[in-house]
Enzyme design. Sequence first.
Site, PDB file in Angstrom:
ATOM      1  N   GLN A 224       0.830  -1.210   0.000  1.00 57.74           N
ATOM      2  CA  GLN A 224       0.000   0.000   0.000  1.00 57.74           C
ATOM      3  C   GLN A 224       0.865   1.261   0.000  1.00 57.74           C
ATOM      4  O   GLN A 224       0.338   2.358  -0.119  1.00 57.74           O
ATOM      5  CB  GLN A 224      -0.910   0.020   1.238  1.00 57.74           C
ATOM      6  CG  GLN A 224      -1.949  -1.087   1.246  1.00 57.74           C
ATOM      7  CD  GLN A 224      -2.848  -1.071   2.473  1.00 57.74           C
ATOM      8  OE1 GLN A 224      -3.055  -2.099   3.095  1.00 57.74           O
ATOM      9  NE2 GLN A 224      -3.406   0.086   2.831  1.00 57.74           N
ATOM     10  N   ARG A 371      -8.638  -0.261   8.150  1.00 54.11           N
ATOM     11  CA  ARG A 371      -9.668   0.591   7.572  1.00 54.11           C
ATOM     12  C   ARG A 371     -10.020   1.763   8.493  1.00 54.11           C
ATOM     13  O   ARG A 371     -11.187   2.049   8.771  1.00 54.11           O
ATOM     14  CB  ARG A 371     -10.921  -0.216   7.215  1.00 54.11           C
ATOM     15  CG  ARG A 371     -11.673   0.448   6.075  1.00 54.11           C
ATOM     16  CD  ARG A 371     -12.674  -0.421   5.390  1.00 54.11           C
ATOM     17  NE  ARG A 371     -13.276   0.387   4.328  1.00 54.11           N
ATOM     18  CZ  ARG A 371     -13.914  -0.093   3.279  1.00 54.11           C
ATOM     19  NH1 ARG A 371     -14.022  -1.373   3.110  1.00 54.11           N
ATOM     20  NH2 ARG A 371     -14.436   0.715   2.374  1.00 54.11           N
ATOM     21  N   CYS A 372      -8.990   2.406   9.013  1.00 53.56           N
ATOM     22  CA  CYS A 372      -9.216   3.602   9.839  1.00 53.56           C
ATOM     23  C   CYS A 372      -7.944   4.416   9.884  1.00 53.56           C
ATOM     24  O   CYS A 372      -6.908   3.975   9.435  1.00 53.56           O
ATOM     25  CB  CYS A 372      -9.648   3.222  11.250  1.00 53.56           C
ATOM     26  SG  CYS A 372      -8.306   2.757  12.340  1.00 53.56           S
ATOM     27  N   GLU A 741     -12.857   5.119   4.932  1.00 47.47           N
ATOM     28  CA  GLU A 741     -12.887   4.403   6.195  1.00 47.47           C
ATOM     29  C   GLU A 741     -13.944   4.913   7.171  1.00 47.47           C
ATOM     30  O   GLU A 741     -14.174   4.296   8.215  1.00 47.47           O
ATOM     31  CB  GLU A 741     -11.500   4.498   6.825  1.00 47.47           C
ATOM     32  CG  GLU A 741     -10.464   3.833   5.910  1.00 47.47           C
ATOM     33  CD  GLU A 741      -9.033   4.226   6.193  1.00 47.47           C
ATOM     34  OE1 GLU A 741      -8.834   5.374   6.631  1.00 47.47           O
ATOM     35  OE2 GLU A 741      -8.135   3.418   5.983  1.00 47.47           O
TER      36      GLU A 741
END
Lengths: 785, 159
Positions: A224, A371-372, A741
Amino acid sequence: MTDTTTTPPEIGGIGHSVKRVEDARLIEGQGNFLDDISLPGMLHMALVRSPVAHARINGIDTEAATAVDGVLAVVTGELMAAHNLAWMPTLSGDTQAVLATDKVRYQGQEVAAVIATDPYAAADGAELVEVDYEMLDAITTPQQSLAEGAELIRDEKEGQTDNLAYTWETGDEAATEAAFASADRVVSLTTHYPRSHPAPLETCGIVADVNSVTGQATIYMTSQAPHAHRTLFALVAGLPEQNIRIVSPDIGGGFGNKVPIYPGYVVATAASLLIGRPVKWVETRTGNLISTGFGRDYYMTGELALTDEGRIQAMRVDMLSDQGAFYSDAQPTRYRAGLFHVCTGSYDFPHAHIKCRGAFTNKAPGGVAYRCSFRITEASYLIERLMQTAADELGIDPAELRLRNFIQPEQFPYETATGFVYDSGDYPTALRKALDAAGYEELRAEQAAAREEGRLVGIGIAHFTEAVGAGPAHTYDIAGLKMIDSAELRVHPTGKAILKLGVKTQGQGHETTFAQIVAEETGIPSTDIKVVHGDTDDTPYGLGTYASRSTPVGGAATAMVARKIADKARHIAAHLLEAAPEDIERHADKFHVAGSPDQAVSIQDAAFAAYTNLPEGMEYGLEDVTYYNPPNLTFPYGSYVVVVDVDPETGVWKVRRMIALDDCGVRINPMIVEGQIHGGLTEGFAMSSMQWITFDDDGNCIGSNFMDYLVPTAWETPRFELLETVTPSPHHPIGAKGIGESATVGSPAAFVNAVVDALAHLGVRNIDMPVLPDRVWEAIDSASG
Amino acid sequence: MEITININGTDHTADVEPRRLLVDHIRTGAGLTGTHIGCDTTSCGVCTVLVDGTPVKSCTMLAVQADGREVTTVEGLKSADGLHPVQQAFSDEHGLQCGFCTPAMMLVGAALIDENPAPSDDEVRWAISGNLCRCTGYMNIVKAIQAAAAAASSSNGDS
C-alpha cells in the site's frame, strides 16, 4: 443528491459518477495481481511457522527438507543473522525478528523458509523442517503481561525489564480531574475493542528479483506504500536506493494489512540475492490471519463528567493495548496510540485526559490502521458508546443528548480538548436528517409499545468525526518520513495526459477519480488521462494509501499540479489568441478572452502549442510535479441510525434498517463514494457482530482460517440506506475529505448501541463486541435474574 | 497422470500429479490467471469456476477430477457478441472495487441467471453466499446480477 458538477459529462470532472476505467481489465480476468506474476527461472518460497506461542528454540534440523526433490535451500535465522538480517525495525521504532533465532514469541512466527522450484515442493520441504522447541508459558492478555512476576517476553531487548511496550498520555490532567471533582454526574464504560484482522481476499506476497551482477532489485510486492517501502528496504537491507524498484501491481484489497513490511518479504529478497534467481512467496490464508497486521485490541475505560442537564464537562480515558510480541503499529511517530486522542468526538467540552499503555503478549504483532486513520475506530467507538451510556444513565434521549453537546456549525474551525483543529461541519443538520429518514419519533413509540408486548426493538445512534489525511509535515511522519504526497502531470502534444501518483489504489478507483480531478482543473476529458501508480521507478515519491489519506493529500497534490498546468496553458492560450494572460478565462476545456466566448482555443490546442508554438521566453513542454504538504487533516463525519429487532429467547439480533448519512465534503465521484461507504459499513457490521481473533490460554489462535474467522457473507450483511450532506473542507483545494474508512469507524457503535438500546430498560449498559447472540442472551438473563 | 480438460471451449491435455489442485492447473498449467486463490479452505470462493455449468470451488477439486469435463473461467465469459451481460452489469453498477473476488462472483451470477431469469434480492444473496467480498458490502453486486438478469432476459426476448 447534491450536484457539485461544473463540467459537462463528456469532460467528466468532479461530481460525475464516471464509470471506472479499472473495471475493463478486472471483469475480463486480465488484472495483474501479485500471484499472477511469473518470471523466468523463478523459485518459490514456503515459510515454516511456529506451532506454539512461546518457546525457546534449541535447534533446527533442515536435512530432511533439503533432501526433498526440487528444494534448493532452507533459510534459517542463523543464515539471516550472518547477513545481519535476523531482525528488522518496525514502523513504531521497535525491532521484530525476521526468522526466529532465540525464541518464538507467538504462534505463526516465522522460523525458517524453504526455497524450491515449485510451490508444492516448497510446501513439502516446509513440512519436514524439524524444530526443537522448549516450551515456555504463554502470556495471552495484556493484564497478565503487566502483572507482577510475569515472564519477560522481550528478553533480547536491551533495557527491557518488563512487558510494557509504551506509555503515552495527553490532555490536561489537572483541569480534567477538577472537572470530574465538581461534576453533577459521572458515567463510565469499560469495554474491549477486540482484535480483528483486515483479511483482504488476496493475501500478502512478493516476487523478489535481485540481479547479482548489476545489483538491481526489482521487487513486486503487495504494498500500500511502495515508495516508503523502497526507502525502508534501502535502510534495512543496505541496498542503494536507486537500485531498488518496488512495483505494487493490482492489489486484492489492503485495508491496512499491506502497510507493514513482513518477514516473508525480507527473506524472499535475501534468498533472491543469495541464489541469484527470482523468488516468489505468497502467503497462505492461515499465515495471513495468524501473523500479519491485526487491528484494534484495546481495553478501554472511559468516563464522562456531566451536568444534570447532560452537558459534558470533561472526559478521561484509561487505555491498555495488546501489542503482541513486537510493537509494530503502523502509525505516526509522535503518537504512540495513533490518533486515539480524537476520542472527544463531535462534542464541545473543554477538558480531556487520556492515558495509554501498551503491553507485549505472546500474540502476533500488528496494530495496523485497519480501515481507519490510526486507532480512530477505537476512539470513535468509545465516545459513541459512552454517549449511549450517559443517555441511559441520565434518562435523556440519546439523540437529544448529542444535540445538546454538539460542536455548533459556527464554532468551526474548532480546537478540541486534545488539540485537533476540526476544519468544518454541521453536525445538528446531519443528525436531524438521519433521524428524520429513520422516522425516529415513530420508532421510539413503536419501541415503547413493543416492550409492553415483550418484544425488543433497539434504535442505535452514532455520530462520529474522523480525522484523516495525515498529514502536515510539522506533526506527521512514519519512520521519519514526512507524510506528504505527490502528483506528476504530463500533457502530451495531442492533449492526452499521464498522471503519476505517489499513492496506490487497492480498489478505491484512483485511476478514475484522480483523472476526474485533472479533468475538473484543466478541461482535459477524464477518459483522455491515464493514471499511473505503484511503480517507484515511474512515479513521484509519496507515503502511500491508507488512513484515508489519498484524496486529502494525493488528491490535493493532483489538483495543485493540474492548476499549474492549466495556468501555463492559459498563458499559451493568451499567446495564441494574441491577448494578455490576465484577460483569459477558462470554461471547461476552452480558453477565451473575457467577454468574447466565440474566440477560443481548446486545452488540446494549448497542449499542441506547448511543443510547437510558444510565446517568447517560455519553456517547452506541458508537465509538472507537485509535492503537497497538507495544512491540516480533514474531518469527515456522519450520523448513523440502526434499528434492530432482538429475539429475547435466543439473543439473536437482526438489523431492520441501517441509515448512514456521511459528509465527506465534495464528492469527486458519487458512485465510488457510495461504494466505499457500503464496504465500510459492512466491516463495521462484521466487527460488531461476528468478526474477531481470539486465542486460547496457550496462545493458540482461534480464527486462523475463514471457517473460524467469520467475515460476513451477502446473506448476513444488512441492506444500507445512504444519505449525504456536503460541507467542503475549507483548506483542501477541491473541498474534499477522505471517505474510505468513515463507515468502518462510525458504524460499530451504531450497531452495538442499537442492541444495548433494545435492552436498556432491563438495566443493560454494555455488551462487548462482537455482540454474539450468547452474550446478548446472557445480558438479558442476568438483567432479568 | 494425463488428463484432458476442456477449458473455455479449448481442450487442454497435460500430465499432472494426482494431488494437483484444479485451481493451480488452471492458473499455471493453462495460464489463465483470472481465477484466484484466497483461502485454501473452500470458504472465500474466489477460485470459483463453472464445471459443466455448475459453480465449483476449484481449490477443493483435483485437476484429475476435471478430466473430460468442461470448465468455464472468467476468461471464457466474453463471447464473439461482446461482454457477457454480467460483466457489463458489474461495471455499470459498480459491482467491483479491488476486483479480486469479481471473476468468481460473475461466474456464480452467470450460473444463477441461467437458471433463474429474474432472481430476487434474497435469491441473489443466497446464490453468492459462498463467495466473500471485502470491498463492496455486496449491495452493488446484488444490483449488478439483477441488472444482468434483466439485460439477458430482454436480449433473449428480442431474439
